[in-house]
Design a protein around this motif. Structure first.
Motif, PDB file in Angstrom:
ATOM      1  N   VAL A  50       0.843  -1.194   0.000  1.00  0.00           N
ATOM      2  CA  VAL A  50       0.000   0.000   0.000  1.00  0.00           C
ATOM      3  C   VAL A  50       0.879   1.245   0.000  1.00  0.00           C
ATOM      4  O   VAL A  50       0.626   2.210  -0.738  1.00  0.00           O
ATOM      5  CB  VAL A  50      -0.938   0.001   1.220  1.00  0.00           C
ATOM      6  N   VAL A  51       1.921   1.232   0.818  1.00  0.00           N
ATOM      7  CA  VAL A  51       2.862   2.366   0.878  1.00  0.00           C
ATOM      8  C   VAL A  51       3.490   2.594  -0.495  1.00  0.00           C
ATOM      9  O   VAL A  51       3.603   3.738  -0.960  1.00  0.00           O
ATOM     10  CB  VAL A  51       3.952   2.109   1.937  1.00  0.00           C
ATOM     11  N   GLN A  52       3.869   1.521  -1.162  1.00  0.00           N
ATOM     12  CA  GLN A  52       4.494   1.646  -2.476  1.00  0.00           C
ATOM     13  C   GLN A  52       3.522   2.243  -3.492  1.00  0.00           C
ATOM     14  O   GLN A  52       3.906   3.113  -4.289  1.00  0.00           O
ATOM     15  CB  GLN A  52       4.971   0.274  -2.953  1.00  0.00           C
ATOM     16  N   SER A  53       2.274   1.791  -3.465  1.00  0.00           N
ATOM     17  CA  SER A  53       1.291   2.321  -4.413  1.00  0.00           C
ATOM     18  C   SER A  53       1.008   3.793  -4.160  1.00  0.00           C
ATOM     19  O   SER A  53       0.898   4.595  -5.106  1.00  0.00           O
ATOM     20  CB  SER A  53      -0.016   1.511  -4.317  1.00  0.00           C
ATOM     21  N   LEU A  54       0.901   4.185  -2.893  1.00  0.00           N
ATOM     22  CA  LEU A  54       0.629   5.586  -2.557  1.00  0.00           C
ATOM     23  C   LEU A  54       1.827   6.462  -2.889  1.00  0.00           C
ATOM     24  O   LEU A  54       1.672   7.606  -3.336  1.00  0.00           O
ATOM     25  CB  LEU A  54       0.266   5.708  -1.080  1.00  0.00           C
TER      26      LEU A  54
ATOM     27  N   GLY B  98       1.956   9.525  -5.433  1.00  0.00           N
ATOM     28  CA  GLY B  98       2.293  10.828  -4.864  1.00  0.00           C
ATOM     29  C   GLY B  98       1.394  11.160  -3.698  1.00  0.00           C
ATOM     30  O   GLY B  98       0.169  11.216  -3.859  1.00  0.00           O
ATOM     31  N   HIS B  99       1.992  11.352  -2.533  1.00  0.00           N
ATOM     32  CA  HIS B  99       1.186  11.614  -1.340  1.00  0.00           C
ATOM     33  C   HIS B  99       0.319  12.853  -1.506  1.00  0.00           C
ATOM     34  O   HIS B  99      -0.851  12.875  -1.096  1.00  0.00           O
ATOM     35  CB  HIS B  99       2.097  11.758  -0.123  1.00  0.00           C
TER      36      HIS B  99
ATOM     37  N   SER C  39      -0.441   7.505   8.854  1.00  0.00           N
ATOM     38  CA  SER C  39       0.209   6.373   8.186  1.00  0.00           C
ATOM     39  C   SER C  39       1.201   6.838   7.132  1.00  0.00           C
ATOM     40  O   SER C  39       2.303   6.291   7.004  1.00  0.00           O
ATOM     41  CB  SER C  39      -0.853   5.472   7.537  1.00  0.00           C
ATOM     42  N   LEU C  40       0.823   7.876   6.369  1.00  0.00           N
ATOM     43  CA  LEU C  40       1.731   8.410   5.365  1.00  0.00           C
ATOM     44  C   LEU C  40       2.952   9.040   6.019  1.00  0.00           C
ATOM     45  O   LEU C  40       4.081   8.899   5.526  1.00  0.00           O
ATOM     46  CB  LEU C  40       1.005   9.426   4.488  1.00  0.00           C
TER      47      LEU C  40
END
Length: 370
Positions: free
Chosen positions: A323-327, A331-332, A351-352
């Motif tokens: 999920v972190v990789q996809s976000l 781009g946050h 989380s971000l």
């Protein structure tokens, strides 16, 4: 003049022929008994008396006309035209392999006409399937799957009257509607889905089938979301069986935002599951991963909102690495900008931020949050 055959040899010959016929049926998977008198199928378009006035050719012509009209709305349906040409075949005399191939073709056609079943054209195609292929006896699941999104319509009530439900435990409860014809209201359908997960799973299977072949189906999407909301409202817990049934539908639907209604119905069910209970870690991660992949697509705003809501409902669970990789790839800043003002995204922000700090500690370049 030839001498008469001895009487004693006739029974022996009949027995031998019977044994040979039995061996042939067993070898080719043909049922032992063949009904000599075919009971008339149910009709969507005619009364029983009117249906008797139409022969096989007339029903084939009706189905061909309906298929031609449906092909304007669903071009893939035109490939099934061969099902209504030539003389019909006695399905009881087909081999197991021939029936399996035919069942696949019939199921495919019923899936294609299902989004349009309230139209006259689709009902003409179904009429041909009933009269020509006895789908009310041999393809009960496929027929129900085709018309269940219209469960409270007169068409559904009429069709249920002729279905052969004996020996089919999943649909045995529909026999009540055969004994006393009435509309199947959604509350009653949800009650049976709550009692028997196989019915709930069946609706999910139809969603998955539509999603996998990239076919939009608004009535089915509406049914899927509405029944799940009713079931979750009456259930004490989600449970592994329901979670598994949900995921089999959510997985393909959440991958196809271009399907619109099916995608949004999957979002509704995913968030409703999160609102009902603390989800299994693996199940929650799977849903979050699907949502994260869609945050900048054509339904990015809806996916981002569902992601933020699910994180709020699940107590700010740590984001899985995928999920972190996809976000990060999206781009946050772009993710946060898709959310409307007033949306509670505190856990998403936390989380971000945690993911950003971890990258900095690892020496990797980290994106600044807006």
């Amino acid at each position: 003049r030839a001498p008469a055959e001895p009487q004693a040899r006739r029974p022996a010959m009949a027995t031998l022929l019977a044994r040979q016929a039995a061996a042939f049926r067993q070898e080719h998977g043909i049922p032992e008994t063949v009904s000599r008198r075919r009971a008339p199928p149910p009709s969507l378009l005619f009364t029983p008396q009117e249906a008797k006035q139409h022969d096989e050719g007339a029903f084939a012509a009706i189905a061909q006309r309906g298929l031609l009209a449906i092909s304007v709305l669903e071009p893939d349906a035109a490939a099934s035209a061969h099902l209504f040409h030539g003389p019909s075949k006695d399905r009881e005399l087909l081999t197991h392999e021939e029936n399996a191939k035919l069942n696949g073709e019939l199921r495919h056609l019923m899936n294609l006409i299902s989004p349009h079943m309230l139209s006259r054209a689709a009902q003409e195609v179904m009429e041909g399937l009933l009269q020509r292929y006895d789908v009310h006896k041999r393809n009960v699941d496929d027929v129900i799957g085709c018309v269940l999104p219209y469960h409270d319509s007169p068409m559904f009530t009429t069709l249920v009257q002729g279905l052969h439900l004996q020996g089919n435990p999943r649909w045995s409860w529909l026999q009540t509607l055969q004994d006393k014809p009435a509309s199947l209201v959604r509350a009653a359908l949800a009650k049976y889905c709550l009692r028997d997960t196989s019915v709930l799973a069946f609706i999910g299977e139809k969603v998955a089938e539509s999603a996998k072949v990239h076919k939009a189906h608004r009535p089915l999407a509406t049914l899927f979301a509405a029944v799940w909301l009713d079931v979750l409202a009456g259930a004490k817990a989600v449970g592994p069986d329901r979670a598994n049934a949900a995921w089999k539908a959510l997985q393909p639907a959440l991958r196809r935002p271009h399907l619109g209604d099916l995608f949004h119905s999957a979002l509704v069910v995913a968030v409703a599951l999160g609102a009902k209970a603390e989800l299994d870690e693996h199940f929650r991660a799977q849903i979050l991963e699907r949502l994260a992949r869609q945050v900048t697509g054509e339904q990015g705003r809806s996916a981002s909102l569902a992601l933020a809501l699910l994180l709020q409902l699940q107590g700010g669970a740590a984001l899985p690495e995928k999920v972190v990789q996809s976000l990060s790839a999206a781009g946050h800043a772009a993710v946060l900008q898709t959310l409307r003002s007033g949306v509670d995204c505190q856990n998403l922000l936390v989380s971000l931020l945690a993911a950003t700090l971890q990258k900095e500690e690892a020496g990797a370049p980290a994106e600044e949050l807006p």
